[in-house]
Design a protein around this motif. Structure first.
Motif, PDB file in Angstrom:
ATOM      1  N   LEU A  35       0.815  -1.216   0.000  1.00 34.90           N
ATOM      2  CA  LEU A  35       0.000   0.000   0.000  1.00 34.90           C
ATOM      3  C   LEU A  35       0.847   1.263   0.000  1.00 34.90           C
ATOM      4  CD1 LEU A  35      -2.791  -1.137   2.462  1.00 34.90           C
ATOM      5  CD2 LEU A  35      -2.926  -0.966  -0.026  1.00 34.90           C
ATOM      6  N   LEU A  36       2.036   1.184   0.557  1.00 30.04           N
ATOM      7  CA  LEU A  36       2.994   2.289   0.530  1.00 30.04           C
ATOM      8  C   LEU A  36       4.222   1.813  -0.238  1.00 30.04           C
ATOM      9  CD1 LEU A  36       2.853   3.563   4.225  1.00 30.04           C
ATOM     10  CD2 LEU A  36       1.837   4.642   2.216  1.00 30.04           C
ATOM     11  N   ALA A  57      -2.594   8.916   4.816  1.00 32.53           N
ATOM     12  CA  ALA A  57      -3.830   9.496   5.358  1.00 32.53           C
ATOM     13  C   ALA A  57      -5.039   8.935   4.628  1.00 32.53           C
ATOM     14  CB  ALA A  57      -3.790  11.021   5.248  1.00 32.53           C
ATOM     15  N   ARG A  58      -4.930   8.792   3.320  1.00 36.42           N
ATOM     16  CA  ARG A  58      -6.025   8.220   2.522  1.00 36.42           C
ATOM     17  C   ARG A  58      -6.305   6.787   2.955  1.00 36.42           C
ATOM     18  NH1 ARG A  58      -5.813   7.945  -4.094  1.00 36.42           N
ATOM     19  NH2 ARG A  58      -8.042   8.188  -4.436  1.00 36.42           N
ATOM     20  N   ILE A  59      -5.257   6.015   3.177  1.00 37.94           N
ATOM     21  CA  ILE A  59      -5.396   4.631   3.631  1.00 37.94           C
ATOM     22  C   ILE A  59      -6.091   4.598   4.986  1.00 37.94           C
ATOM     23  CG2 ILE A  59      -4.091   2.623   4.454  1.00 37.94           C
ATOM     24  CD1 ILE A  59      -2.000   3.368   2.225  1.00 37.94           C
ATOM     25  N   LEU A  66     -14.583   3.595   6.352  1.00 40.96           N
ATOM     26  CA  LEU A  66     -15.402   2.607   5.650  1.00 40.96           C
ATOM     27  C   LEU A  66     -15.204   1.191   6.185  1.00 40.96           C
ATOM     28  CD1 LEU A  66     -14.971   3.852   1.969  1.00 40.96           C
ATOM     29  CD2 LEU A  66     -16.865   4.294   3.534  1.00 40.96           C
ATOM     30  N   SER A  67     -14.369   1.070   7.209  1.00 42.70           N
ATOM     31  CA  SER A  67     -14.074  -0.240   7.817  1.00 42.70           C
ATOM     32  C   SER A  67     -13.593  -1.258   6.788  1.00 42.70           C
ATOM     33  CB  SER A  67     -15.296  -0.781   8.561  1.00 42.70           C
ATOM     34  OG  SER A  67     -15.675   0.090   9.588  1.00 42.70           O
ATOM     35  N   LEU A  68     -12.770  -0.795   5.856  1.00 40.73           N
ATOM     36  CA  LEU A  68     -12.219  -1.687   4.844  1.00 40.73           C
ATOM     37  C   LEU A  68     -10.962  -2.369   5.374  1.00 40.73           C
ATOM     38  CD1 LEU A  68     -12.444   0.560   1.665  1.00 40.73           C
ATOM     39  CD2 LEU A  68     -13.961  -1.315   2.303  1.00 40.73           C
ATOM     40  N   ASN A  69     -10.785  -3.634   4.996  1.00 39.93           N
ATOM     41  CA  ASN A  69      -9.531  -4.288   5.347  1.00 39.93           C
ATOM     42  C   ASN A  69      -8.456  -3.815   4.372  1.00 39.93           C
ATOM     43  OD1 ASN A  69      -9.560  -5.898   2.982  1.00 39.93           O
ATOM     44  ND2 ASN A  69     -10.755  -7.476   4.006  1.00 39.93           N
ATOM     45  N   TYR A  70      -7.211  -4.105   4.703  1.00 38.44           N
ATOM     46  CA  TYR A  70      -6.117  -3.559   3.905  1.00 38.44           C
ATOM     47  C   TYR A  70      -6.074  -4.118   2.488  1.00 38.44           C
ATOM     48  CZ  TYR A  70      -4.508  -1.221   8.068  1.00 38.44           C
ATOM     49  OH  TYR A  70      -4.431  -0.409   9.159  1.00 38.44           O
ATOM     50  N   ALA A  71      -6.497  -5.352   2.289  1.00 35.80           N
ATOM     51  CA  ALA A  71      -6.543  -5.910   0.931  1.00 35.80           C
ATOM     52  C   ALA A  71      -7.542  -5.134   0.080  1.00 35.80           C
ATOM     53  CB  ALA A  71      -6.909  -7.384   0.975  1.00 35.80           C
ATOM     54  N   ALA A  72      -8.683  -4.817   0.648  1.00 38.21           N
ATOM     55  CA  ALA A  72      -9.710  -4.063  -0.083  1.00 38.21           C
ATOM     56  C   ALA A  72      -9.257  -2.632  -0.337  1.00 38.21           C
ATOM     57  CB  ALA A  72     -11.024  -4.074   0.694  1.00 38.21           C
ATOM     58  N   ILE A  73      -8.490  -2.062   0.575  1.00 37.01           N
ATOM     59  CA  ILE A  73      -8.031  -0.682   0.411  1.00 37.01           C
ATOM     60  C   ILE A  73      -7.178  -0.542  -0.845  1.00 37.01           C
ATOM     61  CG2 ILE A  73      -6.498   1.081   1.386  1.00 37.01           C
ATOM     62  CD1 ILE A  73      -7.630   0.302   4.139  1.00 37.01           C
ATOM     63  N   LEU A  75      -7.400  -2.206  -3.602  1.00 35.48           N
ATOM     64  CA  LEU A  75      -8.318  -2.224  -4.740  1.00 35.48           C
ATOM     65  C   LEU A  75      -9.085  -0.912  -4.857  1.00 35.48           C
ATOM     66  CD1 LEU A  75      -9.758  -3.718  -7.050  1.00 35.48           C
ATOM     67  CD2 LEU A  75     -11.334  -4.618  -5.331  1.00 35.48           C
ATOM     68  N   VAL A  76      -9.583  -0.408  -3.738  1.00 38.70           N
ATOM     69  CA  VAL A  76     -10.345   0.843  -3.748  1.00 38.70           C
ATOM     70  C   VAL A  76      -9.466   2.003  -4.209  1.00 38.70           C
ATOM     71  CG1 VAL A  76     -11.532   2.533  -2.274  1.00 38.70           C
ATOM     72  CG2 VAL A  76     -12.038   0.089  -2.043  1.00 38.70           C
ATOM     73  N   ILE A  77      -8.241   2.070  -3.741  1.00 33.62           N
ATOM     74  CA  ILE A  77      -7.334   3.140  -4.157  1.00 33.62           C
ATOM     75  C   ILE A  77      -7.062   3.062  -5.654  1.00 33.62           C
ATOM     76  CG2 ILE A  77      -4.938   3.966  -3.989  1.00 33.62           C
ATOM     77  CD1 ILE A  77      -5.148   3.493  -0.973  1.00 33.62           C
ATOM     78  N   ASP A  78      -6.834   1.859  -6.157  1.00 35.59           N
ATOM     79  CA  ASP A  78      -6.632   1.698  -7.601  1.00 35.59           C
ATOM     80  C   ASP A  78      -7.850   2.178  -8.382  1.00 35.59           C
ATOM     81  OD1 ASP A  78      -4.096   0.660  -7.218  1.00 35.59           O
ATOM     82  OD2 ASP A  78      -4.724  -1.429  -7.477  1.00 35.59           O
ATOM     83  N   LEU A  79      -9.042   1.814  -7.918  1.00 32.52           N
ATOM     84  CA  LEU A  79     -10.268   2.235  -8.604  1.00 32.52           C
ATOM     85  C   LEU A  79     -10.470   3.744  -8.525  1.00 32.52           C
ATOM     86  CD1 LEU A  79     -12.676  -0.646  -7.537  1.00 32.52           C
ATOM     87  CD2 LEU A  79     -11.720  -0.231  -9.817  1.00 32.52           C
ATOM     88  N   LEU A  80     -10.221   4.337  -7.360  1.00 34.32           N
ATOM     89  CA  LEU A  80     -10.365   5.785  -7.215  1.00 34.32           C
ATOM     90  C   LEU A  80      -9.377   6.527  -8.116  1.00 34.32           C
ATOM     91  CD1 LEU A  80     -10.885   6.094  -3.354  1.00 34.32           C
ATOM     92  CD2 LEU A  80     -12.591   6.501  -5.147  1.00 34.32           C
TER      93      LEU A  80
END
Length: 97
Positions: A35-36, A57-59, A66-73, A75-80
């Protein structure tokens, strides 16, 4: 060949942890999860460009808000990021017409 005129500013692990409010072990975990993306100094220690502070900070916002786990984060960052690229492209195309 190009040469940097100034040395880039990098934060060591403890400075980065302090700047983000994260424990150094939490920072290491985010690095291990991909993630970093730190650099390494001559000794092999982690170094972070200042832009990574905003990413951390975004993570944290995604994790707590949103109570997202780190694996989902990841994916969400890539999509955003992809959505932002598409919106930028759309804006530049609409200003041409």
């Amino acid at each position: 060949m190009t040469y940097a005129l100034v040395r880039p500013i990098l934060l060591d692990l403890n400075s980065f942890a302090h700047a983000t409010g994260l424990h150094p072990e939490a920072v290491r975990r985010l690095v291990a999860l991909g993630l970093l993306e730190p650099a390494r100094d001559a000794k092999g220690d982690l170094c972070f460009p200042p832009a990574q502070v905003a990413l951390a900070a975004r993570i944290q916002r995604l994790h707590t808000g949103l109570s997202l786990n780190y694996a989902a984060i990841g994916l969400v960052i890539d999509l955003l990021d992809r959505i932002e690229e598409l919106e930028t492209t759309l804006r530049s195309l609409s200003t041409r017409h």
